[in-house]
Scaffold this motif. Structure first.
Motif, PDB file in Angstrom:
ATOM      1  N   VAL A   1       0.858  -1.181   0.000  1.00  7.23           N
ATOM      2  CA  VAL A   1       0.000   0.000   0.000  1.00  7.23           C
ATOM      3  C   VAL A   1       0.896   1.232   0.000  1.00  7.23           C
ATOM      4  CG1 VAL A   1      -1.787   1.287   1.240  1.00  7.23           C
ATOM      5  CG2 VAL A   1      -1.777  -1.223   1.308  1.00  7.23           C
ATOM      6  N   GLU A   2       0.652   2.136  -0.928  1.00  9.61           N
ATOM      7  CA  GLU A   2       1.415   3.390  -0.954  1.00  9.61           C
ATOM      8  C   GLU A   2       0.575   4.481  -1.613  1.00  9.61           C
ATOM      9  OE1 GLU A   2       5.005   2.848  -3.195  1.00  9.61           O
ATOM     10  OE2 GLU A   2       4.022   3.273  -5.102  1.00  9.61           O
ATOM     11  N   GLU A   3       1.108   5.698  -1.574  1.00 14.93           N
ATOM     12  CA  GLU A   3       0.387   6.829  -2.149  1.00 14.93           C
ATOM     13  C   GLU A   3       0.131   6.603  -3.631  1.00 14.93           C
ATOM     14  OE1 GLU A   3       0.765  11.703  -2.512  1.00 14.93           O
ATOM     15  OE2 GLU A   3       1.898  10.619  -0.978  1.00 14.93           O
ATOM     16  N   SER A   4      -1.046   7.031  -4.083  1.00 21.00           N
ATOM     17  CA  SER A   4      -1.411   6.837  -5.481  1.00 21.00           C
ATOM     18  C   SER A   4      -2.083   8.090  -6.024  1.00 21.00           C
ATOM     19  CB  SER A   4      -2.351   5.627  -5.624  1.00 21.00           C
ATOM     20  OG  SER A   4      -3.583   5.891  -4.970  1.00 21.00           O
ATOM     21  N   LYS A   5      -2.323   8.091  -7.305  1.00 22.60           N
ATOM     22  CA  LYS A   5      -2.974   9.219  -7.965  1.00 22.60           C
ATOM     23  C   LYS A   5      -4.483   9.006  -7.958  1.00 22.60           C
ATOM     24  CE  LYS A   5       0.905  10.179 -11.076  1.00 22.60           C
ATOM     25  NZ  LYS A   5       1.335  10.265 -12.486  1.00 22.60           N
ATOM     26  N   PRO A   6      -5.255  10.111  -7.967  1.00 22.94           N
ATOM     27  CA  PRO A   6      -4.835  11.504  -7.842  1.00 22.94           C
ATOM     28  C   PRO A   6      -4.399  11.810  -6.406  1.00 22.94           C
ATOM     29  CG  PRO A   6      -7.222  11.367  -7.867  1.00 22.94           C
ATOM     30  CD  PRO A   6      -6.724   9.988  -8.128  1.00 22.94           C
ATOM     31  N   ASN A   7      -3.267  12.522  -6.266  1.00 21.13           N
ATOM     32  CA  ASN A   7      -2.759  12.770  -4.927  1.00 21.13           C
ATOM     33  C   ASN A   7      -3.599  13.846  -4.216  1.00 21.13           C
ATOM     34  OD1 ASN A   7      -1.700  15.422  -5.554  1.00 21.13           O
ATOM     35  ND2 ASN A   7       0.037  14.422  -6.534  1.00 21.13           N
ATOM     36  N   LEU A   8      -3.392  13.950  -2.918  1.00 18.23           N
ATOM     37  CA  LEU A   8      -4.235  14.814  -2.088  1.00 18.23           C
ATOM     38  C   LEU A   8      -4.133  16.273  -2.512  1.00 18.23           C
ATOM     39  CD1 LEU A   8      -6.160  14.959   0.321  1.00 18.23           C
ATOM     40  CD2 LEU A   8      -4.160  15.246   1.802  1.00 18.23           C
ATOM     41  N   ASP A   9      -2.909  16.734  -2.833  1.00 19.05           N
ATOM     42  CA  ASP A   9      -2.751  18.134  -3.217  1.00 19.05           C
ATOM     43  C   ASP A   9      -3.551  18.458  -4.477  1.00 19.05           C
ATOM     44  OD1 ASP A   9      -1.157  18.701  -1.087  1.00 19.05           O
ATOM     45  OD2 ASP A   9       0.744  18.453  -2.162  1.00 19.05           O
TER      46      ASP A   9
END
Length: 375
Positions: free
Chosen positions: A27-35
């Motif tokens: 599990v890791e950050e994915s698109k669309p990112n929070l910003d």
């Protein structure tokens, strides 16, 4: 997350559940990112799109297979790849061109994106779209994320239906497509091969359709016990893997009450070669074996049995035009799937969720991954 949450108030990062050709799972950050989500205005979404906060996603057997085997037939994991295609959530933002959805609407996501130009699309059988982009099928990333953008036309309103039931509309759609194309009718004798999630939901559909008698098979006694609880009038048969398909068929026919009451239709939900062969040996003259399950690229089957008994052998690929009907069936209580979810995990614990789903000893039927999107 409450339905009043907006893009401006979310604070948890977008994460996804990934696999790769080395069969790793993480599990890791994915698109669309929070910003980009927080800075983006609805006008900056693609025309016809919405942003959805995913709340519940079921793990499908194909997800486990892409992780462990890296491929299903010609569909191969060649890079980092996000899994998941059984999802529901809440709309956070809409492009101005979208008029039938508003922020706060609960939706179930139909995961296939079609071209609308090829013959299958134009004739209404869009599951055969020649340019289909099916989320979670490589190379198209799936829905196991906290936030996604998706075409509004494939986001179906579910009212006050639970998010779990909203996610289960996808496997229900598989079963409904099988019911329609196989032609199961009131009073039909039906064999269901496989008591996994698709087999169990198919059992619920056959029960609602008035099929009788019904026999469901599996190699796992616990799953058959589960089937008996879902549909007490169904007979169960635990497959003896040491038997040949004709001998296995003889025992299945006995469960139906003998040779005068063979099944008219077999709904094969495993894709396993021996199970398909057993179904072929079980059905009556002029019957049908309808294969819903996904198996190996090449299988052997009893050709002469099919020929001399005029048995129709038919196959299914996903579904089309099923979601509105699936929603009605659940909302009206005709199909009740509440008991199918046996395990629940937060999205951060997705590795454990997949391990549980893929472990036959875990007792898992349907594993659900949940995402809390509030700050």
């Amino acid at each position: 997350m409450s339905t009043t949450t907006t893009i401006e108030t979310i604070s948890k990062p977008n994460v996804g559940v990934f696999t790769n050709p080395d069969h790793k799972l993480w599990v890791e950050e994915s698109k669309p990112n929070l910003d980009s989500l927080k800075k983006g205005k609805s006008e900056e979404l693609p025309e016809g799109y919405v942003t959805v906060a995913i709340k519940s996603t079921g793990i499908c057997g194909s997800d486990v297979h892409f992780w462990r085997a890296g491929a299903i037939g010609p569909m191969v994991v060649t890079d980092n790849h996000i899994l998941g295609h059984e999802s529901s959530g809440v709309v956070l933002a809409t492009h101005p061109s979208v008029t039938h959805l508003t922020p706060g609407d609960r939706v179930a996501i139909e995961p296939g994106l079609i071209c609308n130009n090829c013959e299958p699309c134009l004739t209404g059988r869009y599951n055969g779209c020649e340019k289909m982009q099916f989320l979670s099928t490589p190379p198209v990333d799936g829905l196991l994320r906290r936030y996604v953008t998706h075409p509004a036309k494939w986001c179906h309103k579910i009212g006050n239906m639970s998010y779990e039931n909203g996610a289960l509309l996808e496997p229900l759609s598989v079963a409904l497509a099988g019911m329609e194309r196989s032609g199961v009718k009131l009073g039909d004798s039906v064999l269901i091969c496989g008591a996994g999630p698709i087999g169990l939901i198919t059992l619920l559909c056959c029960q609602a359709a008035g099929a009788c008698p019904i026999v469901i098979t599996d190699v796992d006694a616990n799953r058959l016990d589960y089937a008996s609880k879902l549909c007490p009038r169904a007979q169960t048969y635990k497959v003896n893997t040491a038997l040949s398909p004709p001998d296995c068929a003889s025992e299945i026919i006995s469960a139906f009450g003998g040779t005068t009451n063979k099944p008219r239709i077999a709904l094969e939900c495993t894709g396993v070669e021996t199970s398909i062969a057993s179904a072929i040996h079980s059905v009556k003259f002029g019957g049908k074996v309808f294969v819903i399950g996904v198996g190996k690229p090449d299988v052997q089957m009893p050709f002469m049995r099919l020929s001399t008994q005029e048995i129709d052998l038919q196959f299914q690929y996903r579904y089309c035009n099923t979601w509105p009907r699936a929603i009605r069936l659940v909302q009206e209580g005709v199909i009740r799937m509440d008991g199918l979810v046996t395990h629940r995990f937060d999205i951060e614990d997705s590795v454990q969720a997949f391990e549980t789903s893929g472990d036959v000893k875990s007792g898992a039927v349907k594993v659900m991954i949940q995402s809390e999107c509030d700050g």
